[in-house]
Design a protein around this motif. Structure first.
Motif, mmCIF file in Angstrom:
data_model
loop_
_atom_site.group_PDB
_atom_site.id
_atom_site.type_symbol
_atom_site.label_atom_id
_atom_site.label_comp_id
_atom_site.label_asym_id
_atom_site.label_seq_id
_atom_site.Cartn_x
_atom_site.Cartn_y
_atom_site.Cartn_z
ATOM 1 N N ARG A 286 0.814 -1.217 0.000
ATOM 2 C CA ARG A 286 0.000 0.000 0.000
ATOM 3 C C ARG A 286 0.852 1.275 0.000
ATOM 4 N NH1 ARG A 286 -3.320 -3.419 -1.000
ATOM 5 N NH2 ARG A 286 -5.455 -3.522 -0.210
ATOM 6 N N TRP A 287 2.162 1.132 0.309
ATOM 7 C CA TRP A 287 3.053 2.292 0.355
ATOM 8 C C TRP A 287 4.056 2.256 -0.797
ATOM 9 C CZ3 TRP A 287 2.343 6.198 3.857
ATOM 10 C CH2 TRP A 287 1.474 5.944 4.904
ATOM 11 N N ASP A 288 3.676 1.637 -1.886
ATOM 12 C CA ASP A 288 4.580 1.535 -3.020
ATOM 13 C C ASP A 288 4.901 2.931 -3.566
ATOM 14 O OD1 ASP A 288 5.641 -0.503 -5.252
ATOM 15 O OD2 ASP A 288 4.882 1.314 -6.220
ATOM 16 N N PRO A 289 6.193 3.284 -3.746
ATOM 17 C CA PRO A 289 6.543 4.645 -4.185
ATOM 18 C C PRO A 289 6.034 4.993 -5.576
ATOM 19 C CG PRO A 289 8.481 3.214 -4.185
ATOM 20 C CD PRO A 289 7.385 2.469 -3.493
ATOM 21 N N LEU A 290 6.000 4.021 -6.483
ATOM 22 C CA LEU A 290 5.491 4.307 -7.825
ATOM 23 C C LEU A 290 4.004 4.609 -7.805
ATOM 24 C CD1 LEU A 290 7.395 1.657 -9.995
ATOM 25 C CD2 LEU A 290 7.887 4.099 -9.766
ATOM 26 N N VAL A 291 3.271 3.894 -6.984
ATOM 27 C CA VAL A 291 1.831 4.146 -6.869
ATOM 28 C C VAL A 291 1.584 5.540 -6.305
ATOM 29 C CG1 VAL A 291 -0.298 3.425 -5.742
ATOM 30 C CG2 VAL A 291 1.285 1.702 -6.647
ATOM 31 N N LEU A 292 2.311 5.892 -5.240
ATOM 32 C CA LEU A 292 2.148 7.226 -4.647
ATOM 33 C C LEU A 292 2.533 8.317 -5.646
ATOM 34 C CD1 LEU A 292 3.615 6.570 -1.085
ATOM 35 C CD2 LEU A 292 1.210 6.713 -1.735
ATOM 36 N N PHE A 293 3.600 8.101 -6.386
ATOM 37 C CA PHE A 293 4.048 9.041 -7.412
ATOM 38 C C PHE A 293 2.950 9.245 -8.454
ATOM 39 C CE2 PHE A 293 7.973 9.818 -10.386
ATOM 40 C CZ PHE A 293 7.568 11.125 -10.565
ATOM 41 N N PHE A 294 2.378 8.161 -8.922
ATOM 42 C CA PHE A 294 1.305 8.223 -9.917
ATOM 43 C C PHE A 294 0.095 8.987 -9.389
ATOM 44 C CE2 PHE A 294 -2.657 6.285 -11.493
ATOM 45 C CZ PHE A 294 -2.540 6.543 -12.850
ATOM 46 N N VAL A 295 -0.314 8.694 -8.166
ATOM 47 C CA VAL A 295 -1.483 9.357 -7.586
ATOM 48 C C VAL A 295 -1.247 10.862 -7.476
ATOM 49 C CG1 VAL A 295 -2.868 9.593 -5.493
ATOM 50 C CG2 VAL A 295 -2.313 7.319 -6.361
ATOM 51 N N LEU A 296 -0.071 11.256 -7.022
ATOM 52 C CA LEU A 296 0.230 12.681 -6.917
ATOM 53 C C LEU A 296 0.172 13.356 -8.287
ATOM 54 C CD1 LEU A 296 3.211 12.611 -4.387
ATOM 55 C CD2 LEU A 296 0.902 13.489 -3.972
ATOM 56 N N GLY A 297 0.735 12.707 -9.300
ATOM 57 C CA GLY A 297 0.703 13.281 -10.640
ATOM 58 C C GLY A 297 -0.701 13.428 -11.173
ATOM 59 N N VAL A 298 -1.531 12.400 -10.982
ATOM 60 C CA VAL A 298 -2.914 12.452 -11.453
ATOM 61 C C VAL A 298 -3.682 13.573 -10.758
ATOM 62 C CG1 VAL A 298 -5.106 11.213 -11.469
ATOM 63 C CG2 VAL A 298 -3.021 10.044 -12.173
ATOM 64 N N VAL A 299 -3.468 13.719 -9.460
ATOM 65 C CA VAL A 299 -4.180 14.755 -8.713
ATOM 66 C C VAL A 299 -3.826 16.143 -9.223
ATOM 67 C CG1 VAL A 299 -4.359 15.861 -6.454
ATOM 68 C CG2 VAL A 299 -4.516 13.383 -6.624
ATOM 69 N N VAL A 300 -2.534 16.407 -9.421
ATOM 70 C CA VAL A 300 -2.118 17.732 -9.888
ATOM 71 C C VAL A 300 -2.692 18.027 -11.273
ATOM 72 C CG1 VAL A 300 -0.135 19.121 -10.606
ATOM 73 C CG2 VAL A 300 -0.024 17.785 -8.498
ATOM 74 N N VAL A 301 -2.597 17.070 -12.178
ATOM 75 C CA VAL A 301 -3.100 17.287 -13.538
ATOM 76 C C VAL A 301 -4.617 17.456 -13.529
ATOM 77 C CG1 VAL A 301 -3.344 16.246 -15.819
ATOM 78 C CG2 VAL A 301 -1.175 16.070 -14.593
ATOM 79 N N ALA A 302 -5.313 16.655 -12.740
ATOM 80 C CA ALA A 302 -6.771 16.752 -12.672
ATOM 81 C C ALA A 302 -7.211 18.092 -12.109
ATOM 82 C CB ALA A 302 -7.323 15.608 -11.829
ATOM 83 N N VAL A 303 -6.560 18.541 -11.049
ATOM 84 C CA VAL A 303 -6.904 19.842 -10.466
ATOM 85 C C VAL A 303 -6.663 20.956 -11.475
ATOM 86 C CG1 VAL A 303 -6.296 21.521 -8.683
ATOM 87 C CG2 VAL A 303 -6.535 19.107 -8.082
ATOM 88 N N GLY A 304 -5.560 20.854 -12.239
ATOM 89 C CA GLY A 304 -5.300 21.852 -13.267
ATOM 90 C C GLY A 304 -6.378 21.879 -14.333
ATOM 91 N N GLY A 305 -6.850 20.700 -14.736
ATOM 92 C CA GLY A 305 -7.905 20.650 -15.739
ATOM 93 C C GLY A 305 -9.218 21.199 -15.245
ATOM 94 N N VAL A 306 -9.560 20.909 -13.992
ATOM 95 C CA VAL A 306 -10.831 21.380 -13.431
ATOM 96 C C VAL A 306 -10.802 22.887 -13.187
ATOM 97 C CG1 VAL A 306 -12.332 21.251 -11.409
ATOM 98 C CG2 VAL A 306 -11.414 19.156 -12.411
ATOM 99 N N SER A 307 -9.652 23.391 -12.737
ATOM 100 C CA SER A 307 -9.553 24.805 -12.362
ATOM 101 C C SER A 307 -9.189 25.719 -13.523
ATOM 102 C CB SER A 307 -8.509 24.960 -11.251
ATOM 103 O OG SER A 307 -7.215 24.603 -11.723
ATOM 104 N N GLY A 308 -8.843 25.152 -14.665
ATOM 105 C CA GLY A 308 -8.434 25.972 -15.800
ATOM 106 C C GLY A 308 -6.982 26.399 -15.748
ATOM 107 N N HIS A 309 -6.197 25.831 -14.842
ATOM 108 C CA HIS A 309 -4.754 26.075 -14.811
ATOM 109 C C HIS A 309 -4.088 25.064 -15.764
ATOM 110 C CE1 HIS A 309 -5.959 28.079 -11.039
ATOM 111 N NE2 HIS A 309 -4.884 28.826 -11.229
ATOM 112 N N TRP A 310 -4.152 25.372 -17.055
ATOM 113 C CA TRP A 310 -3.731 24.400 -18.063
ATOM 114 C C TRP A 310 -2.242 24.093 -17.980
ATOM 115 C CZ3 TRP A 310 -8.241 22.794 -19.127
ATOM 116 C CH2 TRP A 310 -9.308 23.669 -19.339
ATOM 117 N N SER A 311 -1.454 25.032 -17.459
ATOM 118 C CA SER A 311 -0.021 24.775 -17.356
ATOM 119 C C SER A 311 0.277 23.629 -16.389
ATOM 120 C CB SER A 311 0.724 26.039 -16.905
ATOM 121 O OG SER A 311 0.258 26.469 -15.635
#
Length: 492
Positions: A286-311
């Motif tokens: 449950r503490w796999d570093p690749l999984v945590l890395f992936f989740v963090l990346g998805v969250v940042v990109v998703a928040v950018g898409g929802v908020s209009g911060h396309w960069s």
């Protein structure tokens, strides 16, 4: 320890070696596309003035985020050696590629001891994308990497892989992780951010995942805080631009990045195989570093898409890298032999599909006429450049050129343009300059008004395709270039 059969490992290493050789041959040719002109212009300014180079694109004394530690090194090489900017860029590309490959090898070795894992990771990073070709700085698919290998983003990404490998060992207490190691990690983190801010974000997300996955003790957190503090000091003291001022950038920066959120399925659907691999790894840990890395990346990109911060879409590699690495590692880490063989077969098919999508990259080292027609159709011809102007246009001359490709390429040869070819957060009056260029080339603009614009910005040359400029009595045709372009000298 389970092992990948030696023939399979050798095959993966051989294929990876062939692909690396292709990239080296691409560097020899250095096809011109995208932002190459910006980076060439940056080295041009630094080779002439290391202390106060000014704006890399227009004749103005402003800071620029392109004056990074890596560009400073290349500027020093150009200044000391006397080599042309494009030769220096080739040397920088070789260094960046070597750093990236060695970084991937080191990082993957912290995740798996299987001999095929690093080679498979390289192939996955290059080919495990989608069937819609996509090129962008900081995105490292084979075709994109071929066109951006000389960019600071590749150098920064290579540093990031080394950073994660080094940090992983330190946070797990491997080796001699004393204060000096942590301070070095902090300084390296700052250098990555200064070299390419978006790759720095990816590096930061990967570092957070690495630290959280290790669940270190209090002593490690204290040293980590010290390294972070030193990194912030380095960012604060960097003399060429105010790093923290970049947090206020917006406007054109966001609109430029909106395409990052288009056609996500077409560009990345092969990465779903890596997402499955991440799911398997999460089931084991449950503490796999690749999984945590992936989740963090998805969250940042998703928040950018929802908020209009396309960069924020530039953080997509933070979701792609862990998925691509995970499937490469899973080939050797899966349980029974049959399962590992199954992973290898599926990955092989996915890599073949991805490689066929990007096979046009071969066109950068093989003449188009020598390519099979089906491959030639996938090849995209690079830009021609403005070598043809250099016998007349000298370093520091100001050229009136249209927006787009001319403004992005001409400064690579030492000249300035009236308006920058890229959004410039630090350039006051950027909008005024862009309006002046549009007004100059507008059909209804009088010769008198054109002359006033040329005098205001100290323009000595005009480049056009023979439109409105051809009728201006204040210009004298000097020479002609490709695609109907004409160089005019300002005579009044």
């Amino acid at each position: 320890m389970r092992t990948v059969p030696r023939p399979a490992a050798l095959a993966a290493q051989a294929v990876a070696a062939v692909v690396v050789l292709l990239l080296v041959l691409v560097i020899v040719r250095l096809p011109w596309a995208g932002d190459l002109g910006m980076h060439a212009a940056t080295i041009q300014r630094l080779r002439h003035d290391l202390v106060d180079p000014g704006n890399p694109l227009v004749d103005a004394d402003t800071p620029s985020p392109y004056y990074s530690p890596w560009m400073l090194v290349l500027g020093c090489v150009a200044r000391v050696s006397g080599l042309s900017v494009f030769v220096v860029l080739r040397l920088g590309a070789l260094a960046g590629l070597a750093l990236l490959l060695s970084g991937v090898w080191r990082y993957v070795r912290t995740l798996s001891g299987h001999r095929a894992a690093p080679a498979l990771a390289v192939l996955s990073l290059l080919f495990l994308w989608g069937t819609a070709l996509f090129n962008w700085s900081g995105f490292y698919g084979l075709n994109s990497l071929a066109l951006t290998v000389s960019y600071p983003s590749v150098f920064a990404l290579g540093l990031a892989f080394h950073f994660w490998a080094w940090l992983g060992r330190a946070v797990r207490g491997e080796g001699d992780a004393r204060w000096g190691v942590w301070l070095g990690l902090g300084a390296l983190w700052a250098v990555i951010l200064l070299c390419h801010q978006f790759s720095g974000v990816v590096a930061t997300l990967g570092a957070v995942a690495t630290v959280v996955a290790a669940r270190p003790g209090r002593g490690v957190w204290l040293r980590l805080g010290g390294g972070l503090g030193l990194g912030l000091v380095v960012l604060l003291l960097w003399p060429y631009y105010d790093f923290f001022a970049l947090f206020g950038a917006g406007g054109d920066l966001e609109s430029v990045h909106r395409p990052l959120y288009e056609d996500l399925v077409g560009r990345y659907w092969l990465v779903l195989l890596g997402v499955v691999a991440l799911g398997v790894r999460w089931g084991r840990d449950r503490w796999d570093p690749l999984v945590l890395f992936f989740v963090l990346g998805v969250v940042v990109v998703a928040v950018g898409g929802v908020s209009g911060h396309w960069s924020w879409g530039r953080a997509l590699p933070a979701a792609l890298i862990p998925a691509q690495v995970a499937v490469a590692v899973e080939v050797g880490e899966a349980g029974r032999r049959g399962v590992r063989v199954g992973w290898a077969c599926v990955l092989g098919v996915a890599l073949a599909v991805g490689a066929w999508t990007q096979v046009g990259t071969v066109g950068y080292v093989v003449k188009r006429g020598d390519l099979p027609e089906v491959v030639a159709e996938k090849y995209r011809r690079p830009w021609a450049g403005y070598y043809w102007m250099t016998p007349w246009v000298k370093y520091g001359d100001v050229v009136m050129a249209r927006e787009g490709r001319p403004a992005r390429q001409i400064p690579a040869y030492g000249a300035y343009t009236v308006a920058p070819g890229y959004p410039d957060f630090f350039l006051a009056g950027e909008g005024r300059r862009e309006a002046a260029v549009r007004r100059y080339f507008a059909e209804g603009t009088s010769g008198r008004e054109r002359g006033e614009i040329l005098r205001e910005y100290g323009v000595r040359w005009v480049v056009d395709t023979g439109g409105s400029a051809r009728r201006d009595a204040g210009l004298r045709e000097v020479t002609r270039g490709p695609e109907g372009q004409v160089l005019y000298a300002v005579v009044r």
